[in-house]
Design an enzyme around this catalytic site. Structure first.
Site, PDB file in Angstrom:
ATOM      1  N   PHE A 189      47.991  45.219  48.801  1.00 31.53           N
ATOM      2  CA  PHE A 189      47.244  46.469  48.640  1.00 31.53           C
ATOM      3  C   PHE A 189      45.953  46.364  49.433  1.00 31.53           C
ATOM      4  O   PHE A 189      45.097  45.525  49.139  1.00 31.53           O
ATOM      5  CB  PHE A 189      46.918  46.811  47.183  1.00 31.53           C
ATOM      6  CG  PHE A 189      46.196  48.127  47.087  1.00 31.53           C
ATOM      7  CD1 PHE A 189      46.897  49.327  47.110  1.00 31.53           C
ATOM      8  CD2 PHE A 189      44.816  48.193  47.063  1.00 31.53           C
ATOM      9  CE1 PHE A 189      46.241  50.552  47.086  1.00 31.53           C
ATOM     10  CE2 PHE A 189      44.142  49.424  47.045  1.00 31.53           C
ATOM     11  CZ  PHE A 189      44.861  50.601  47.055  1.00 31.53           C
ATOM     12  N   ASP A 243      41.125  39.813  52.536  1.00 33.62           N
ATOM     13  CA  ASP A 243      40.674  41.004  51.828  1.00 33.62           C
ATOM     14  C   ASP A 243      40.222  40.568  50.437  1.00 33.62           C
ATOM     15  O   ASP A 243      41.031  40.337  49.553  1.00 33.62           O
ATOM     16  CB  ASP A 243      41.818  42.025  51.756  1.00 33.62           C
ATOM     17  CG  ASP A 243      41.406  43.297  51.011  1.00 33.62           C
ATOM     18  OD1 ASP A 243      40.365  43.278  50.320  1.00 33.62           O
ATOM     19  OD2 ASP A 243      42.135  44.300  51.121  1.00 33.62           O
ATOM     20  N   LYS A 297      33.809  47.329  46.732  1.00 35.76           N
ATOM     21  CA  LYS A 297      33.764  47.465  45.281  1.00 35.76           C
ATOM     22  C   LYS A 297      32.447  46.987  44.651  1.00 35.76           C
ATOM     23  O   LYS A 297      31.472  47.710  44.676  1.00 35.76           O
ATOM     24  CB  LYS A 297      34.982  46.794  44.657  1.00 35.76           C
ATOM     25  CG  LYS A 297      36.280  47.497  45.080  1.00 35.76           C
ATOM     26  CD  LYS A 297      37.447  47.343  44.140  1.00 35.76           C
ATOM     27  CE  LYS A 297      38.514  48.379  44.428  1.00 35.76           C
ATOM     28  NZ  LYS A 297      39.722  47.859  45.034  1.00 35.76           N
TER      29      LYS A 297
HETATM   30  C1  LIG Z   1      40.384  48.613  46.154  1.00 35.45           C
HETATM   31  C2  LIG Z   1      40.913  47.788  47.250  1.00 35.45           C
HETATM   32  C3  LIG Z   1      40.917  48.241  48.585  1.00 35.45           C
HETATM   33  C4  LIG Z   1      40.514  49.643  48.974  1.00 35.45           C
HETATM   34  O1  LIG Z   1      39.221  49.973  48.621  1.00 35.45           O
HETATM   35  P1  LIG Z   1      38.772  51.519  48.575  1.00 35.45           P
HETATM   36  O2  LIG Z   1      37.294  51.447  48.345  1.00 35.45           O
HETATM   37  O3  LIG Z   1      39.515  52.131  47.422  1.00 35.45           O
HETATM   38  O4  LIG Z   1      39.152  52.122  49.870  1.00 35.45           O
HETATM   39  C5  LIG Z   1      41.369  47.381  49.564  1.00 35.45           C
HETATM   40  N1  LIG Z   1      41.802  46.147  49.257  1.00 35.45           N
HETATM   41  C6  LIG Z   1      41.823  45.683  48.002  1.00 35.45           C
HETATM   42  C7  LIG Z   1      42.304  44.297  47.727  1.00 35.45           C
HETATM   43  C8  LIG Z   1      41.399  46.484  46.944  1.00 35.45           C
HETATM   44  O5  LIG Z   1      41.462  46.031  45.688  1.00 35.45           O
END
Ligand SMILES: *Cc1c(COP(=O)(O)O)cnc(C)c1O
Length: 399
Positions: free
Chosen positions: A140, A225, A254
């Site tokens: 994700f 990520d 985040k």
């Molecule tokens: C939440 C998330 C994203 C995307 O972040 P947004 O601010 O919603 O665009 C990308 N990678 C990971 C692992 C995430 O948990």
């Protein structure tokens, strides 16, 4: 207004791209949130780990209030007095050489993709338009067309094509698959240290180290990520520290604002980030003084208030407590720090009804992939509160 009226209006006027629990929240403080009727809940999701520092953290709030009176947005056409300090503090903390600030997580991912492609052509010498990036199954990374194009989740992809080419998908946690997927045109390997959205999937011991070695041997940029796993969530500032490695590009977002503001960043070594020249990438709001001021304090309180150590200690305690709930419906409990997944057997009929029952008991959490509940409370949670939560979780799971 009553809860059901808010819900009716949302249903009628909003796009139905989420299926939230029917709780309408009006206030938050620390690990607790209150609905419009004044009922109190423990937040065990933390806005998908954007509120690691707890709701409405007073110091972050103070920074926001002060900065908002001074200057909020200049665009990057001019400089501002917060950006340099944000860079310096972030680089010192994370051992990075360069930063590129954006807003959402998906934008940080897109930025990394653009950067490694350019690096591939300019530094590695990959022929024009031939760059390949390797990603993992069940990843994700966000919701843009390019990102959902390399998702393996049908819900995320179906109906949104055609997609961006140049991605190769391999099994997660399988270093041999990575080695086999490498070609002379591979420029990057993008992965999560732990797959959060997939249901807190922890790769085999040593996987990231092997991935690091494979990237080194083949001159490939390792992109981690850490938008969900980073900033203390797993009991380290960055999850990569558990494996003793450093990525070439690290994506954070985040909790970089403690939930006050959308802020993300690409952290880089010098070589990769240096391929970007003026005019080649940008964002109107990226690096704005309000975001930078908030980010600085959000990072500071994580460290100063011992939240990262607390995540390690309380995470271990919570995980052990959940493991003690021995029930034949539970397939597995796993986690690192305060990123914990409880997986039911498929024939249990989904985790959603347990989330709804827990909501009734004053505990908010969310199912991910039908059969898994993720528990990820703010990193300031105490042992007493975990005991309170465990009592309720045990009663609901057994009941
Ligand atoms: C939440 C998330 C994203 C995307 O972040 P947004 O601010 O919603 O665009 C990308 N990678 C990971 C692992 C995430 O948990």
């Amino acid at each position: 207004m009553e809860q059901k009226q808010y819900i009716e209006i949302e249903q009628r006027l909003g796009a139905h791209n989420y299926k939230p629990l029917d709780v309408v929240l009006a206030r938050g403080e620390g690990v607790w949130v209150w609905d419009v009727d004044g009922k109190k809940y423990l937040d065990c999701l933390s806005a998908y780990s954007a509120v690691n520092q707890g709701h409405c953290h007073p110091k972050i709030m103070k920074t926001l209030m002060e900065q908002v009176r001074k200057l909020t947005l200049t665009s990057r056409a001019f400089r501002n007095d917060q950006l340099a300090l944000f860079y310096r503090e972030l680089c010192e903390m994370t051992n990075s050489h360069k930063v590129l600030p954006m807003n959402s997580g998906a934008e940080a991912v897109e930025t990394a993709i653009k950067t490694v492609r350019k690096w591939g052509y300019q530094v590695k010498g990959v022929p024009e338009d031939q760059a390949e990036i390797i990603v993992c199954e069940n990843n994700f990374h966000g919701r843009t067309i390019t990102i959902v194009g390399f998702s393996t989740d049908e819900n995320s992809r179906k109906g949104f094509g055609p997609f961006t080419p140049g991605f190769k998908i391999i099994a997660y946690g399988d270093a041999k698959a990575l080695e086999a997927a490498v070609t002379p045109n591979t420029v990057g390997f993008l992965t999560e240290p732990i797959q959060g959205e997939a249901g807190v999937i922890i790769p085999p011991e040593g996987y990231l180290k092997e991935a690091r070695n494979i990237c080194d041997r083949n001159n490939i940029v390792l992109i981690l990520d850490e938008i969900q796993t980073g900033l203390g969530r797993t009991g380290k500032l960055l999850a990569e520290e558990h494996d003793g490695i450093e990525a070439d590009l690290t994506l954070i977002g985040k909790a970089l604002s403690g939930g006050f503001y959308p802020i993300s960043a690409v952290l880089s070594n010098t070589e990769v980030m240096s391929v970007l020249q003026p005019g080649e990438h940008g964002s109107t709001f990226g690096g704005n003084p309000l975001a930078c001021a908030i980010g600085r304090t959000a990072l500071k309180v994580l460290v100063e208030e011992g939240m990262i150590e607390n995540a390690a200690q309380m995470g271990a305690y919570f995980l052990e407590g959940l493991k003690q709930i021995k029930d034949p419906k539970i397939k597995e409990v796993r986690g690192k720090g305060l990123l914990i997944g409880l997986e039911f057997y498929p024939d249990v009929g989904g985790a959603r009804r347990y989330c709804e029952a827990l909501m009734e008991q004053g505990l908010l959490c969310k199912e991910t992939h039908d059969n898994i509940i993720r528990f990820a409370p703010p990193l300031i949670i105490t042992q007493d509160t975990i005991d309170w939560a465990l009592e309720r979780i045990e009663a609901i799971v057994r009941g």
